[in-house]
Design a protein around this motif. Structure first.
Motif, PDB file in Angstrom:
ATOM      1  N   THR A  19      -1.204   3.293 -10.856  1.00 50.16           N
ATOM      2  CA  THR A  19       0.155   2.934 -10.432  1.00 50.16           C
ATOM      3  C   THR A  19       0.124   2.015  -9.204  1.00 50.16           C
ATOM      4  O   THR A  19       0.952   1.105  -9.105  1.00 50.16           O
ATOM      5  CB  THR A  19       0.955   4.228 -10.090  1.00 50.16           C
ATOM      6  OG1 THR A  19       0.047   5.194  -9.589  1.00 50.16           O
ATOM      7  CG2 THR A  19       1.607   4.805 -11.327  1.00 50.16           C
ATOM      8  N   GLU A  20      -0.876   2.204  -8.337  1.00 49.31           N
ATOM      9  CA  GLU A  20      -0.918   1.321  -7.156  1.00 49.31           C
ATOM     10  C   GLU A  20      -1.113  -0.144  -7.600  1.00 49.31           C
ATOM     11  O   GLU A  20      -0.502  -1.065  -7.057  1.00 49.31           O
ATOM     12  CB  GLU A  20      -2.086   1.669  -6.214  1.00 49.31           C
ATOM     13  CG  GLU A  20      -2.159   3.121  -5.761  1.00 49.31           C
ATOM     14  CD  GLU A  20      -2.973   3.971  -6.723  1.00 49.31           C
ATOM     15  OE1 GLU A  20      -2.448   4.248  -7.844  1.00 49.31           O
ATOM     16  OE2 GLU A  20      -4.108   4.337  -6.381  1.00 49.31           O
ATOM     17  N   ARG A  21      -1.954  -0.340  -8.617  1.00 47.41           N
ATOM     18  CA  ARG A  21      -2.201  -1.733  -9.080  1.00 47.41           C
ATOM     19  C   ARG A  21      -0.916  -2.326  -9.671  1.00 47.41           C
ATOM     20  O   ARG A  21      -0.620  -3.506  -9.482  1.00 47.41           O
ATOM     21  CB  ARG A  21      -3.311  -1.764 -10.134  1.00 47.41           C
ATOM     22  CG  ARG A  21      -4.657  -1.302  -9.649  1.00 47.41           C
ATOM     23  CD  ARG A  21      -5.315  -2.297  -8.684  1.00 47.41           C
ATOM     24  NE  ARG A  21      -6.501  -1.717  -8.061  1.00 47.41           N
ATOM     25  CZ  ARG A  21      -6.472  -1.007  -6.935  1.00 47.41           C
ATOM     26  NH1 ARG A  21      -5.306  -0.804  -6.306  1.00 47.41           N
ATOM     27  NH2 ARG A  21      -7.565  -0.496  -6.411  1.00 47.41           N
ATOM     28  N   ILE A  22      -0.155  -1.498 -10.354  1.00 44.79           N
ATOM     29  CA  ILE A  22       1.102  -1.990 -10.960  1.00 44.79           C
ATOM     30  C   ILE A  22       2.019  -2.483  -9.846  1.00 44.79           C
ATOM     31  O   ILE A  22       2.569  -3.589  -9.904  1.00 44.79           O
ATOM     32  CB  ILE A  22       1.802  -0.868 -11.763  1.00 44.79           C
ATOM     33  CG1 ILE A  22       0.928  -0.467 -12.955  1.00 44.79           C
ATOM     34  CG2 ILE A  22       3.187  -1.321 -12.228  1.00 44.79           C
ATOM     35  CD1 ILE A  22       1.404   0.783 -13.685  1.00 44.79           C
ATOM     36  N   GLU A  23       2.112  -1.684  -8.779  1.00 45.93           N
ATOM     37  CA  GLU A  23       2.973  -2.084  -7.642  1.00 45.93           C
ATOM     38  C   GLU A  23       2.450  -3.371  -7.009  1.00 45.93           C
ATOM     39  O   GLU A  23       3.215  -4.260  -6.635  1.00 45.93           O
ATOM     40  CB  GLU A  23       3.047  -0.954  -6.605  1.00 45.93           C
ATOM     41  CG  GLU A  23       3.817   0.274  -7.090  1.00 45.93           C
ATOM     42  CD  GLU A  23       5.138  -0.090  -7.790  1.00 45.93           C
ATOM     43  OE1 GLU A  23       5.358   0.379  -8.935  1.00 45.93           O
ATOM     44  OE2 GLU A  23       5.908  -0.883  -7.214  1.00 45.93           O
ATOM     45  N   GLU A  24       1.126  -3.498  -6.926  1.00 44.46           N
ATOM     46  CA  GLU A  24       0.550  -4.712  -6.299  1.00 44.46           C
ATOM     47  C   GLU A  24       0.877  -5.961  -7.136  1.00 44.46           C
ATOM     48  O   GLU A  24       1.239  -7.007  -6.602  1.00 44.46           O
ATOM     49  CB  GLU A  24      -0.976  -4.547  -6.164  1.00 44.46           C
ATOM     50  CG  GLU A  24      -1.383  -3.589  -5.066  1.00 44.46           C
ATOM     51  CD  GLU A  24      -2.843  -3.154  -5.177  1.00 44.46           C
ATOM     52  OE1 GLU A  24      -3.205  -2.183  -4.506  1.00 44.46           O
ATOM     53  OE2 GLU A  24      -3.600  -3.773  -5.958  1.00 44.46           O
ATOM     54  N   VAL A  25       0.783  -5.827  -8.474  1.00 47.10           N
ATOM     55  CA  VAL A  25       1.102  -6.995  -9.325  1.00 47.10           C
ATOM     56  C   VAL A  25       2.589  -7.344  -9.171  1.00 47.10           C
ATOM     57  O   VAL A  25       2.953  -8.516  -9.038  1.00 47.10           O
ATOM     58  CB  VAL A  25       0.768  -6.721 -10.811  1.00 47.10           C
ATOM     59  CG1 VAL A  25       1.233  -7.878 -11.702  1.00 47.10           C
ATOM     60  CG2 VAL A  25      -0.730  -6.508 -11.005  1.00 47.10           C
ATOM     61  N   LYS A  26       3.432  -6.313  -9.123  1.00 44.11           N
ATOM     62  CA  LYS A  26       4.879  -6.565  -8.992  1.00 44.11           C
ATOM     63  C   LYS A  26       5.183  -7.253  -7.659  1.00 44.11           C
ATOM     64  O   LYS A  26       5.967  -8.214  -7.600  1.00 44.11           O
ATOM     65  CB  LYS A  26       5.651  -5.254  -9.121  1.00 44.11           C
ATOM     66  CG  LYS A  26       5.717  -4.730 -10.556  1.00 44.11           C
ATOM     67  CD  LYS A  26       6.064  -3.265 -10.627  1.00 44.11           C
ATOM     68  CE  LYS A  26       7.446  -2.947 -10.129  1.00 44.11           C
ATOM     69  NZ  LYS A  26       7.744  -1.487 -10.277  1.00 44.11           N
ATOM     70  N   MET A  27       4.508  -6.790  -6.594  1.00 47.12           N
ATOM     71  CA  MET A  27       4.746  -7.399  -5.266  1.00 47.12           C
ATOM     72  C   MET A  27       4.305  -8.855  -5.271  1.00 47.12           C
ATOM     73  O   MET A  27       5.009  -9.754  -4.804  1.00 47.12           O
ATOM     74  CB  MET A  27       3.978  -6.627  -4.190  1.00 47.12           C
ATOM     75  CG  MET A  27       4.834  -5.561  -3.515  1.00 47.12           C
ATOM     76  SD  MET A  27       3.833  -4.412  -2.578  1.00 47.12           S
ATOM     77  CE  MET A  27       2.812  -5.488  -1.601  1.00 47.12           C
ATOM     78  N   LEU A  28       3.131  -9.096  -5.868  1.00 45.53           N
ATOM     79  CA  LEU A  28       2.614 -10.475  -5.949  1.00 45.53           C
ATOM     80  C   LEU A  28       3.586 -11.341  -6.751  1.00 45.53           C
ATOM     81  O   LEU A  28       3.907 -12.469  -6.373  1.00 45.53           O
ATOM     82  CB  LEU A  28       1.223 -10.467  -6.603  1.00 45.53           C
ATOM     83  CG  LEU A  28       0.528 -11.828  -6.738  1.00 45.53           C
ATOM     84  CD1 LEU A  28       0.267 -12.439  -5.361  1.00 45.53           C
ATOM     85  CD2 LEU A  28      -0.773 -11.690  -7.538  1.00 45.53           C
TER      86      LEU A  28
END
Ligand SMILES: NC(=O)C1=CN([C@@H]2O[C@H](COP(=O)(O)OP(=O)(O)OC[C@H]3O[C@@H](n4cnc5c(N)ncnc54)[C@H](OP(=O)(O)O)[C@@H]3O)[C@@H](O)[C@H]2O)C=CC1
Ligand SMILES: O=C(CO)COP(=O)(O)O
Ligand SMILES: [Zn+2]
Length: 373
Positions: free
Chosen positions: A97-106
């Motif tokens: 889930t952390e990676r999903i948030e990182e892609v969304k932020m990017l």
């Protein structure tokens, strides 16, 4: 050429089919399908033109990981640049889930209009779920044909140590470069065949759930999913590792399986008791095997529970070079037995031949009769 009839169809097989057609749920159905699909040698060089054909503009986020960046990701970026697209590369190591948030932020930061996933299940699932949550389209660029996640509207997200399967979105486009996929480790292609062959028992479970629990059912999705399994079984002696023709056959089956899930609006046509067994192994085995490998072994045992011809499944997997037993999976028999006894607790809302669970003795007998342990 192997011919597989599963269980002897009842005389009124057509009628049974007719009944299930009559029982097609009448609720309005929203089916989301891929729009452009390109399968062939060197098709990665077409990715820029595929994006144009899809009417995509603006910039892209290209999701890769260390392996797939080298294998295909860099070439995807080169091709996007040639077509005048801006892009930002996101290198991942998981689909947490952390990676999903990182892609969304990017995505937010760079104002991305679409996402491209270049890799195996982990990478494509990350691109799929993050684009879905950003309400942006995504393209699937598989670098292996290891399971039908390359085309399905489903994603498996790591939540802590557990993998949770969730609805996401279908890829707007799929670009499968048979040259790249044929160079992947041959174990991956065999795993993809296992995932497809397991559609046989998934559909038998789905029909059972429809009859016993009035589960929503689509005869069309079931027929498409069963066809993919039949084609792989009937071609099992011709599917060879690192051969592009074999890759083309398997990739088309994986895509069709993903489309069957889109028509059904769930993974039911491709995920039954054999997938419950695989997900159970993912939970308890110290070192699980590949998804498709576990589903193939699960299909052998569940076909036996259904009273079907499990030897045809086992022989086809042997032809293809996929595992057919605990040793082939590299998993201790004790975990096979335990996974069988807890499998019914996975996705409990989905009824299968496992019913409310099988006893340890029954699990041990099932695994030994089918030569899995
Ligand atoms: N969404 C869906 O419908 C489905 C999702 N899944 C999920 O997918 C996951 C399995 O994905 P994953 O672990 O990636 O396993 P895969 O079976 O997709 O790939 C196995 C391994 O091969 C690597 N790989 C991929 N392409 C190449 C290549 N060309 N050359 C060399 N190595 C390559 C992958 O790396 P990399 O990870 O870098 O790609 C991964 O490490 C599971 O979590 C499963 O739940 C499974 C079935 C359906
Ligand atoms: O693996 C799948 C289909 O092959 C997806 O199934 P699940 O919904 O069980 O994750
Ligand atoms: Zn699967």
């Amino acid at each position: 050429m192997r011919s597989f009839t599963g269980r002897k169809p009842p005389e009124n097989h057509l009628k049974a089919g007719y009944i299930s057609l009559l029982s097609e749920s009448r609720a309005p159905k929203w089916m989301q399908l891929p729009r452009e699909i390109l399968v062939g040698h060197g098709t990665i060089r077409e990715i820029g033109r595929v994006c144009r054909k899809l009417g995509l503009s603006g910039s892209a986020i290209v999701v890769v990981d260390d392996i797939t960046k080298k294998v295909a990701g860099d070439l995807v970026c080169e091709t996007l640049a040639d077509e005048g697209y801006d892009f930002t590369v996101f290198v991942t190591d998981s689909v947490r889930t952390e990676r999903i948030e990182e892609v969304k932020m990017l995505g937010e930061e760079v104002g991305a209009s679409f996402v491209i996933g270049v890799g195996g299940g982990t990478v494509i699932d990350l691109a799929k779920i993050s684009s879905f949550e950003m309400n942006k389209p995504f393209l699937s660029v598989p670098t292996a044909a290891a399971h039908d996640g390359i085309a399905s509207p489903r994603a498996s997200v790591k939540d802590g140590e557990q993998s949770v399967s969730m609805a996401a979105q279908s890829p707007l486009g799929i670009v499968a470069d048979t040259q790249v996929i044929a160079s992947a480790p041959s174990r991956l292609l065999a795993a993809g065949c296992g995932d497809i062959i397991s559609n046989f028992t998934a559909v038998m479970d789905w029909r059972l759930a429809h009859r016993l629990r009035n589960a929503p059912y689509s005869a069309y999705a079931a027929a498409l999913s069963e066809m993919t399994a039949r084609m792989i079984i009937e071609s099992s002696d011709t599917i060879k590792p690192n051969v592009e023709e074999s890759v083309r056959l398997v990739v088309k089956a994986l895509i069709s399986s993903g489309v069957a899930m889109s028509i059904a609006g769930s993974s039911a046509p491709a995920s039954g008791s054999e997938h419950k067994f695989s997900h159970a192994l993912d939970r308890i085995a110290p070192k699980p095997a590949l998804h498709g490998e576990q589903c193939g072994v699960g299909a052998i045992m569940m076909m036996h529970l259904h009273g079907g011809d499990w030897r045809v499944i086992r022989n086809a997997l042997i032809d293809i070079g996929a595992p057919v037993d605990a040793a082939g999976l590299g998993i201790d028999p004790e975990y096979i037995i335990e996974a069988l006894t807890i499998a019914h607790t996975i996705n409990p809302e989905r009824y299968t031949i496992l019913g409310t669970g099988i006893t340890r003795d029954a699990a041990e007998r099932l695994a030994s009769v089918t030569k899995v342990i």
